[in-house]
Design an enzyme around this catalytic site. Structure first.
Site, mmCIF file in Angstrom:
data_model
loop_
_atom_site.group_PDB
_atom_site.id
_atom_site.type_symbol
_atom_site.label_atom_id
_atom_site.label_comp_id
_atom_site.label_asym_id
_atom_site.label_seq_id
_atom_site.Cartn_x
_atom_site.Cartn_y
_atom_site.Cartn_z
ATOM 1 N N CYS A 103 0.867 -1.247 0.141
ATOM 2 C CA CYS A 103 -0.012 -0.054 0.075
ATOM 3 C C CYS A 103 0.698 1.248 0.045
ATOM 4 O O CYS A 103 0.436 2.243 -0.495
ATOM 5 C CB CYS A 103 -0.819 0.016 1.202
ATOM 6 S SG CYS A 103 -2.113 -1.281 1.295
ATOM 7 N N HIS A 129 -3.616 7.152 0.625
ATOM 8 C CA HIS A 129 -3.940 5.992 0.247
ATOM 9 C C HIS A 129 -5.212 5.446 0.446
ATOM 10 O O HIS A 129 -5.750 5.782 1.619
ATOM 11 C CB HIS A 129 -2.959 4.932 0.991
ATOM 12 C CG HIS A 129 -3.388 3.320 0.589
ATOM 13 N ND1 HIS A 129 -3.416 2.917 -0.737
ATOM 14 C CD2 HIS A 129 -3.472 2.513 1.555
ATOM 15 C CE1 HIS A 129 -3.960 1.666 -0.535
ATOM 16 N NE2 HIS A 129 -3.762 1.317 0.838
ATOM 17 N N ASN A 157 -9.697 -0.298 -3.046
ATOM 18 C CA ASN A 157 -8.501 -0.298 -2.643
ATOM 19 C C ASN A 157 -7.739 -0.889 -3.516
ATOM 20 O O ASN A 157 -7.561 -1.855 -3.851
ATOM 21 C CB ASN A 157 -8.121 -0.914 -1.391
ATOM 22 C CG ASN A 157 -6.879 -0.854 -0.782
ATOM 23 O OD1 ASN A 157 -5.792 -0.480 -1.562
ATOM 24 N ND2 ASN A 157 -6.368 -1.174 0.504
#
Length: 335
Positions: A115, A262, A292
């Protein structure tokens, strides 16, 4: 010493839209349950036969970024490719991009920081430019999550969250002080590595062991996430690393024009937004429609925000990420 600036941005997502209602047809879940916990309404998944892969999506995003930077592919001197889902175990996606785009024999390296991969990649590119080694660097974040998710009720806690896509940025040398990437800040804490992980296949847990296991128990080749633990750590680390970046540049939260976090979970973004007392116009979220996308999430969101005119010259832009590793980081940018 030189400075580096983002001279071009681009992104690509597959055409195949997968809504929460679509997922409710293959697992025990529903739209309200997913939105309440994640904020996600839909995501994009690669569809078999659509010609996409992690590297191919990266190429599509890269071509847009290079064109917008007003340079050619022959001006790129280094490729940095961030992903947790490469097309193959090895080699990495960077060299595949070099081949697919018919580039010179320039170096290519992969960043495997999940991530926070794009922030780490931006930091690496920034150092290469600041020291004068390269003038133009292509940074890509790309993910094909759908190819490795447990799309059943058993895996719903993870699988409803993730989507596919790619984003890219061209970093270019600049001699303008006080503009471009002002600083980057990176951290890790391996003590919590298994709280968000995919343990196999790996050299410690290879194909024979996987085949020998009961497929109904403890499947190591699907991602595992301790959601509540990750959330609690994320909100703390996000705030810490944003403050670290601001303090390093003698700035405060009131100086932020746009925070691009993020896109891990809308609830995390909203929590951080509240902590820094930022308005909705100062934070850009698109997890609602893309899910995501891990290393791709920041460049996709950054590109969208820029395309919509939400980022203007002179603005202070903050990028921040937290994820598996645990790893986290921030980048402070004067546009």
């Amino acid at each position: 010493m030189y400075t580096s600036k983002i001279s071009g941005l681009g992104y690509y997502v597959p055409e195949n839209v997968v809504t929460n209602d679509d997922l409710s047809k293959i697992m025990d879940t529903n739209d309200a349950w997913i939105q309440e916990r994640t904020g996600i309404k839909e995501r994009r998944h690669i569809k078999k036969g659509d010609g996409n892969s992690t590297s191919i999506m990266g190429v599509k995003a890269a071509k847009i970024a290079i064109e917008r930077a007003n340079i050619s592919k022959d001006d790129i001197e280094l490729i940095i490719f961030a992903t947790l889902s490469p097309d193959m175990y090895f080699p990495g996606g960077g060299v595949r991009v070099q081949e697919m785009m018919d580039m010179k024999t320039i170096p290519a390296l992969d960043v495997r920081n999940q991530c926070s991969g794009f922030v780490y990649a931006i930091s690496v590119a920034d150092q290469f430019i600041k020291t004068g080694m390269y003038k133009n660097i292509l940074v890509i974040g790309s993910e094909n999550h759908s190819g490795g998710l447990d799309m059943s009720t058993r895996g719903r806690g993870v699988s409803v969250i993730f989507g596919d896509g790619a984003g890219a940025a061209v970093l270019t040398r600049s001699d303008k002080e006080g503009k471009g990437i002002l600083s980057t800040h990176l951290h890790s804490e391996g003590a919590h590595a298994k709280e968000l992980s995919l343990e196999g296949p790996s050299t410690e847990h290879w194909v024979p062991e996987i085949i020998a296991e009961n497929p109904q128990e403890n499947i190591p080749y699907y991602p595992y996430m301790n959601g509540q633990f990750v959330f609690k750590n994320a909100v703390v680390r996000f705030s810490e690393v944003i403050n670290e970046g601001l303090q390093a540049n003698n700035l405060s939260a009131s100086d932020i024009n746009m925070l691009i976090p993020h896109q891990a979970n809308l609830r995390i973004s909203q929590f951080v937004q509240k902590q820094f007392k930022l308005s909705n116009d100062q934070v850009y979220n698109n997890i609602q429609k893309y899910g995501n996308t891990t290393a791709a999430s920041i460049p996709i969101a950054l590109t969208e925000a820029w395309e919509k005119g939400k980022i203007k010259e002179g603005d202070l832009i903050v990028l921040a990420a937290f994820g598996s590793g645990f790893t986290w980081g921030s980048a402070i940018i004067r546009w």
